[in-house]
Design a protein around this motif. Structure first.
Motif, PDB file in Angstrom:
ATOM      1  N   VAL A 170      14.581  23.723  42.398  1.00  0.00           N
ATOM      2  CA  VAL A 170      14.748  23.731  44.103  1.00  0.00           C
ATOM      3  C   VAL A 170      14.025  22.438  44.664  1.00  0.00           C
ATOM      4  CG1 VAL A 170      14.339  25.708  45.643  1.00  0.00           C
ATOM      5  CG2 VAL A 170      15.294  26.236  43.468  1.00  0.00           C
ATOM      6  N   LEU A 171      14.715  22.951  45.517  1.00  0.00           N
ATOM      7  CA  LEU A 171      14.076  21.653  46.653  1.00  0.00           C
ATOM      8  C   LEU A 171      13.555  21.989  48.582  1.00  0.00           C
ATOM      9  CD1 LEU A 171      12.489  18.550  45.690  1.00  0.00           C
ATOM     10  CD2 LEU A 171      14.648  17.579  47.057  1.00  0.00           C
ATOM     11  N   TYR A 172      13.139  21.977  48.350  1.00  0.00           N
ATOM     12  CA  TYR A 172      13.111  23.100  50.219  1.00  0.00           C
ATOM     13  C   TYR A 172      12.488  21.751  51.079  1.00  0.00           C
ATOM     14  CZ  TYR A 172      11.973  27.049  47.156  1.00  0.00           C
ATOM     15  OH  TYR A 172      12.212  28.109  47.283  1.00  0.00           O
ATOM     16  N   ILE A 173      13.363  21.601  51.631  1.00  0.00           N
ATOM     17  CA  ILE A 173      13.488  20.719  53.323  1.00  0.00           C
ATOM     18  C   ILE A 173      12.622  20.591  54.167  1.00  0.00           C
ATOM     19  CG2 ILE A 173      14.475  18.734  54.374  1.00  0.00           C
ATOM     20  CD1 ILE A 173      16.478  17.997  51.906  1.00  0.00           C
ATOM     21  N   GLU A 174      12.143  20.512  54.827  1.00  0.00           N
ATOM     22  CA  GLU A 174      12.057  21.167  56.501  1.00  0.00           C
ATOM     23  C   GLU A 174      11.900  19.760  57.180  1.00  0.00           C
ATOM     24  OE1 GLU A 174       6.953  21.891  55.328  1.00  0.00           O
ATOM     25  OE2 GLU A 174       8.278  22.871  54.004  1.00  0.00           O
ATOM     26  N   ALA A 175      11.987  20.873  58.376  1.00  0.00           N
ATOM     27  CA  ALA A 175      12.416  19.394  59.397  1.00  0.00           C
ATOM     28  C   ALA A 175      11.590  20.376  60.803  1.00  0.00           C
ATOM     29  CB  ALA A 175      14.216  19.785  59.808  1.00  0.00           C
ATOM     30  N   GLY A 176      10.870  18.831  61.983  1.00  0.00           N
ATOM     31  CA  GLY A 176      10.272  19.858  62.831  1.00  0.00           C
ATOM     32  C   GLY A 176      10.061  18.893  63.994  1.00  0.00           C
ATOM     33  N   ALA A 177      10.011  19.350  64.805  1.00  0.00           N
ATOM     34  CA  ALA A 177       9.500  18.272  65.788  1.00  0.00           C
ATOM     35  C   ALA A 177       8.942  18.577  67.044  1.00  0.00           C
ATOM     36  CB  ALA A 177      11.515  18.334  66.976  1.00  0.00           C
ATOM     37  N   THR A 178       8.446  17.820  67.435  1.00  0.00           N
ATOM     38  CA  THR A 178       7.271  17.571  68.366  1.00  0.00           C
ATOM     39  C   THR A 178       7.160  16.751  69.340  1.00  0.00           C
ATOM     40  OG1 THR A 178       6.076  15.767  67.439  1.00  0.00           O
ATOM     41  CG2 THR A 178       5.256  17.403  66.416  1.00  0.00           C
ATOM     42  N   ASP A 179       6.600  16.803  70.549  1.00  0.00           N
ATOM     43  CA  ASP A 179       6.095  15.812  71.507  1.00  0.00           C
ATOM     44  C   ASP A 179       6.082  14.637  71.899  1.00  0.00           C
ATOM     45  OD1 ASP A 179       7.150  17.892  73.359  1.00  0.00           O
ATOM     46  OD2 ASP A 179       5.832  18.799  74.050  1.00  0.00           O
ATOM     47  N   GLY A 180       6.749  13.398  72.576  1.00  0.00           N
ATOM     48  CA  GLY A 180       6.595  12.433  72.108  1.00  0.00           C
ATOM     49  C   GLY A 180       7.855  11.113  72.381  1.00  0.00           C
ATOM     50  N   GLU A 181       7.518  10.003  71.676  1.00  0.00           N
ATOM     51  CA  GLU A 181       9.036   8.927  71.976  1.00  0.00           C
ATOM     52  C   GLU A 181       9.749   9.286  71.036  1.00  0.00           C
ATOM     53  OE1 GLU A 181       9.486   4.152  71.489  1.00  0.00           O
ATOM     54  OE2 GLU A 181       7.497   5.344  71.360  1.00  0.00           O
ATOM     55  N   ALA A 182      11.707   9.690  70.921  1.00  0.00           N
ATOM     56  CA  ALA A 182      12.061  10.288  70.180  1.00  0.00           C
ATOM     57  C   ALA A 182      12.053   8.904  69.096  1.00  0.00           C
ATOM     58  CB  ALA A 182      13.690   9.929  71.231  1.00  0.00           C
ATOM     59  N   GLY A 183      12.522   9.420  67.233  1.00  0.00           N
ATOM     60  CA  GLY A 183      12.579   8.523  67.009  1.00  0.00           C
ATOM     61  C   GLY A 183      11.901   9.900  65.391  1.00  0.00           C
ATOM     62  N   LEU A 184      12.282   9.407  64.197  1.00  0.00           N
ATOM     63  CA  LEU A 184      12.817  10.122  63.104  1.00  0.00           C
ATOM     64  C   LEU A 184      11.150   9.682  62.064  1.00  0.00           C
ATOM     65  CD1 LEU A 184      14.305  11.854  61.060  1.00  0.00           C
ATOM     66  CD2 LEU A 184      15.654   9.729  60.297  1.00  0.00           C
ATOM     67  N   GLN A 185      10.637  10.561  61.317  1.00  0.00           N
ATOM     68  CA  GLN A 185       9.529  10.223  60.831  1.00  0.00           C
ATOM     69  C   GLN A 185      10.160  10.716  59.820  1.00  0.00           C
ATOM     70  OE1 GLN A 185       5.801  11.575  62.518  1.00  0.00           O
ATOM     71  NE2 GLN A 185       4.758  11.151  60.193  1.00  0.00           N
ATOM     72  N   LEU A 186      10.152  10.637  58.330  1.00  0.00           N
ATOM     73  CA  LEU A 186       9.756  10.932  56.823  1.00  0.00           C
ATOM     74  C   LEU A 186       8.796  11.120  56.358  1.00  0.00           C
ATOM     75  CD1 LEU A 186      13.468   8.971  56.506  1.00  0.00           C
ATOM     76  CD2 LEU A 186      12.901  11.363  57.203  1.00  0.00           C
ATOM     77  N   THR A 187       8.524  11.819  55.577  1.00  0.00           N
ATOM     78  CA  THR A 187       7.950  11.617  54.847  1.00  0.00           C
ATOM     79  C   THR A 187       7.999  12.613  53.395  1.00  0.00           C
ATOM     80  OG1 THR A 187       6.760  13.960  55.827  1.00  0.00           O
ATOM     81  CG2 THR A 187       5.118  11.842  55.847  1.00  0.00           C
ATOM     82  N   GLY A 188       6.670  12.158  51.995  1.00  0.00           N
ATOM     83  CA  GLY A 188       7.027  13.021  51.076  1.00  0.00           C
ATOM     84  C   GLY A 188       7.689  11.946  49.535  1.00  0.00           C
ATOM     85  N   GLN A 189       7.374  10.734  49.963  1.00  0.00           N
ATOM     86  CA  GLN A 189       7.466   9.739  49.236  1.00  0.00           C
ATOM     87  C   GLN A 189       9.372   9.946  48.998  1.00  0.00           C
ATOM     88  OE1 GLN A 189       5.714   7.794  47.497  1.00  0.00           O
ATOM     89  NE2 GLN A 189       4.857   8.294  46.106  1.00  0.00           N
ATOM     90  N   LEU A 190       9.780   9.723  49.551  1.00  0.00           N
ATOM     91  CA  LEU A 190      10.982   9.827  49.677  1.00  0.00           C
ATOM     92  C   LEU A 190      11.421   8.550  49.804  1.00  0.00           C
ATOM     93  CD1 LEU A 190      12.926  11.591  52.986  1.00  0.00           C
ATOM     94  CD2 LEU A 190      11.388  12.448  50.316  1.00  0.00           C
ATOM     95  N   GLY A 191      12.775   8.577  48.543  1.00  0.00           N
ATOM     96  CA  GLY A 191      13.614   6.657  48.071  1.00  0.00           C
ATOM     97  C   GLY A 191      14.525   6.751  49.444  1.00  0.00           C
ATOM     98  N   ASP A 192      14.669   5.172  48.865  1.00  0.00           N
ATOM     99  CA  ASP A 192      15.791   4.118  50.148  1.00  0.00           C
ATOM    100  C   ASP A 192      16.677   5.434  50.213  1.00  0.00           C
ATOM    101  OD1 ASP A 192      13.846   2.549  50.240  1.00  0.00           O
ATOM    102  OD2 ASP A 192      15.760   0.818  48.684  1.00  0.00           O
TER     103      ASP A 192
END
Length: 775
Positions: free
Chosen positions: A604-626
């Protein structure tokens, strides 16, 4: 006074071993038992003592084992031992195995006195004088380096001029001075005798004919070999007779006779002679025309497979089908051995602990064939499969040929273990070398580089095991029949534990059913809350731990019997390690539950998404592959493009979006997380929680289409273990549900989906429910 200790003892009747000597010992049954017992003991020592007819020996030598291997030029085995300490033999002792054990006490060497050093100097002069007559310069250098009088005296164990009685007297004389006095007398007498003999030999040698010289040399050579315990070397005549008497195919016999001809024409000093002898020994040892008869009793074969393994119906059906075809061909008078493409090549793929390796022995037993296992994990040299060219020093045939020789028949069951862990480097690609071995259309003429002879592997049943199909080269996988073993359900684990694991661990703990009983509820509790694995390896470790504690409790409390029930597990195994966490993880918006496949099975894999104020963009963490990074970008693009349809405020996405997959130390990749990422992003943007009982898997396109993925069975098993009740899968994977156990489908509501918007509509908690919770 040194303490007494127990060691295995080996009595020798033909040689005396003194401290410091390194000697080979031919291994008969008694010697092998003593050597095996010494290797298994903590000290690694055994006692070597002379065998006496009139009494028991009172002294022996403690020795360590240097090496065990084959005798040069022979078929037996020998051990090379090194004498270390003189020891006094006491009473008999008990020890493991069939070896004889005795109590011994090491003889302490007192400090050398001036008198002893004087005696040692006198003996060294006599010894060096005799060695100089023989021009034994290397031995002279060795003797000159000796300063310990006791070690100098014990070198007499190598002296050929001393009798066995004299050497035994040295062994039984702990006092160094007495030993040196005796050696001075014996060596002086022998030196005088040698001088007389040499003078007579010089007088006679001048008139001796050439033939007489050769005869004398041959007699001396035979005497030397006899003294060293070596037999006559095998000559070319012996090999020719062996080849002609052996049951070999015609082409193999012709090749062997050609090599015998080369051996006859080569000189004894030529290194080629040794290579040819080794090659001929290898060829003659192979079972060219030896086959075992297959069992044709289909019912008995199925009973054997069912008795050894629970479940695994696909594998059992395939083996029974194989037997049925062979039995029918035999009834019709058709060939059942050899021939193009008649061999079976199956690869058992699945996570660890599901019984892939042990299944090979069961298959061999059901077929009535010999079984041999070839471990391929970490093999990086092509020569390990095809063998080395004979021109290389230390060349050997490949593992396949060695497996055939080890099995002793041409139609064994060969298990190629961990085929997905074969590597490659500058020495070649072993997986490419396996193509010829495993191709049913080619392996009837497999050619090993060492043998350079065609070997028919078409009637060998090859079984391969692998954890990850993706790591097997496609060309290799194309030549094998894939059988997927995806793991066990909770009911399967309980049944396996009850029928297989518990009896085996109880036997290892020396417990009977009357002494310890583990209830069905306890087994189910262990399967549900103490393990989260597709196999049963950890389950068996926990059972072993519980039975060890039960054994201790029986011994300390004098109880007659114990019953381990569900409430008792905390005392035996501690608190449960795995508890349902889906509700806790999805209690806040922006967290979705996905399903994945790892090398250890479904998870089972839990995927979390959140948003913060700042410049629009996408940040990915968690040792993800391509692949997973692209899935996240596609998911965000889809949500932005369909924001109105999904009830998402477009402005909420014009922020810095952060997508995280926990357990960042573990690399993650694969095309199964697209729909989960879309769901997590919509949940974050709308503030609606994802239902805690929902899991999902599938890739998503920019248009929201749900694409098929792999590992459906493993993922559904993981969903059941995690306590989920609803799982969304791609509609094009609906056919894969036929392979899923019925009890898993009963406990899960599996919904095939086409559009990710439909998944979001059903996976997110209703807006009014969220509002009421907020109120």
């Amino acid at each position: 006074m040194a303490e007494a200790k127990s060691v295995p003892v080996l009595f020798l009747s033909e040689s005396i071993v003194l401290p410091g000597m390194v000697v080979p010992i031919e291994l008969d049954d008694a010697a092998r038992a003593a050597v095996d017992a010494a290797k298994a003991s903590e000290s690694g020592e055994l006692l070597i003592a002379p065998r006496l007819e009139d009494r028991y020996a009172s002294y022996g030598v403690l020795a360590s084992i240097v090496q065990v291997g084959r005798i040069a030029g022979g078929s037996g085995t020998a051990a090379v031992v090194r004498g270390t300490k003189r020891a006094h033999i006491g009473a008999g002792a008990n020890g493991p195995g069939t070896a004889l054990w005795v109590e011994v006490t090491e003889v302490e060497e007192p400090p050398a006195t001036d008198e002893v050093r004087t005696l040692a100097a006198d003996y060294k002069k006599l010894l060096l004088a005799m060695l100089q007559r023989r021009e034994a310069w290397q031995i002279i250098d060795f003797v000159n380096q000796l300063t310990d009088p006791s070690a100098l005296a014990d070198t007499a164990g190598y002296a050929s001029y001393l009798t066995q009685v004299q050497k035994r007297q040295l062994l039984e004389t702990p006092d160094v001075g007495a030993r040196l006095n005796a050696l001075i007398e014996w060596t002086g007498d022998h030196l005088a005798e040698v001088e007389v003999t040499d003078k007579i030999a010089d007088d006679v040698r001048e008139g001796m004919e050439k033939t007489q010289k050769e005869f004398l040399l041959r007699q001396q050579l035979a005497a030397i070999r006899k003294e060293l315990g070596e037999g006559e070397p095998d000559g070319s005549d012996d090999y020719r007779a062996r080849v002609e008497a052996a049951d070999l195919p015609e082409k193999v016999r012709e090749a062997a006779l050609r090599e015998v001809g080369k051996l006859e024409r080569s000189s004894e000093q030529s290194p080629e002679g040794g290579w040819i002898r080794t090659w001929l020994d290898t060829v003659l040892d192979l079972p060219w025309n030896v086959t075992t008869e297959d069992s044709t009793d289909l019912k008995s074969a199925r009973e054997i497979l069912d008795a050894d393994h629970h479940g695994l119906e696909d594998v059992k059906d395939r083996i029974v089908e194989y037997l049925a075809v062979r039995a029918r061909r035999a009834q019709r008078g058709m060939a059942v051995v050899g021939g193009r493409g008649s061999g079976a090549v199956m690869v058992l793929a699945g996570p660890p602990g599901v019984g892939k390796t042990s299944l090979g022995e069961s298959v061999a037993r059901a077929l009535g064939r010999k079984f041999v296992r070839v471990a391929l994990g970490g093999v990086r040299d092509e020569a390990e499969i095809r063998g080395h060219r004979r021109t290389y020093v230390g060349a050997l045939p490949g593992r396949i040929v060695r497996a055939i020789g080890e099995a002793g028949s041409m139609n064994p069951v060969v298990l190629l273990d961990e085929i997905d862990k074969v590597g490659s480097d500058y020495r070649g690609d072993p997986s490419a070398a396996l193509l010829e071995v495993l191709d049913p259309a080619q392996n009837h003429t497999f050619r090993d580089h060492y043998l350079e002879l065609d070997l028919d592997l078409s009637d060998v049943v090859f079984l391969a095991t692998a954890n990850l199909i993706e790591n097997i080269p496609s060309a290799l996988l194309d030549r094998m029949e894939l059988i997927q073993i995806d793991g066990y359900t909770e009911d399967d684990k309980v049944a396996i534990a009850r029928d297989f694991l518990l009896p085996r661990q109880a036997e290892r703990a020396a417990l009977t059913e009357a002494e310890v009983t583990v209830t069905e509820d306890a087994l189910r509790k262990i399967a549900a809350d103490y393990t989260r694995e597709p196999g049963v390896r950890q389950f068996e470790r926990l059972l072993a731990k519980a039975l060890r504690k039960a054994t201790t409790k029986l011994a300390s409390d004098d109880d007659q019997s114990l019953t381990i029930d569900e409430p008792d597990l905390v005392d035996y195994l501690g608190r449960p390690r795995f508890l349902p966490e889906s509700a806790e993880r999805t209690a806040v918006p922006g967290v979705a539950t996905g399903l994945a496949v790892t090398g250890l099975g479904g998870d089972v894999l839990y995927i979390e998404a959140g948003a913060t104020d700042g410049e629009a963009g996408l940040q990915l963490t968690g040792q993800l592959g391509d692949v997973m990074k692209e899935s996240a970008q596609i998911a965000l693009s889809y949500v932005r493009a369909h924001a109105e349809q999904l009830g998402v405020d477009p402005k909420s996405l014009d922020r810095r979006i952060h997508v995280h997959v926990p357990a960042g130390a573990v690399p993650k990749d694969g095309p199964s997380a697209g729909v989960t990422m879309v769901t997590a992003l919509v949940s974050m943007a709308t503030g609606r929680q994802v239902r805690s009982d929902v899991g999902m898997t599938g890739e998503v396109t920019l248009n929201g289409r749900v694409l098929p993925i792999g590992g459906v069975k493993q993922k559904l098993l993981a969903a059941q273990r995690a306590g989920l009740s609803t799982v969304f899968i791609p509609q094009r994977n609906e056919a894969d549900l036929d392979d899923v156990p019925a009890d898993v489908l009963e406990s899960l509501e599996v919904k095939p989906m086409v559009d990710v918007a439909d998944i979001i509509a059903q996976a997110l908690a209703p807006a009014e429910a969220e509002a009421s919770v907020a109120a």
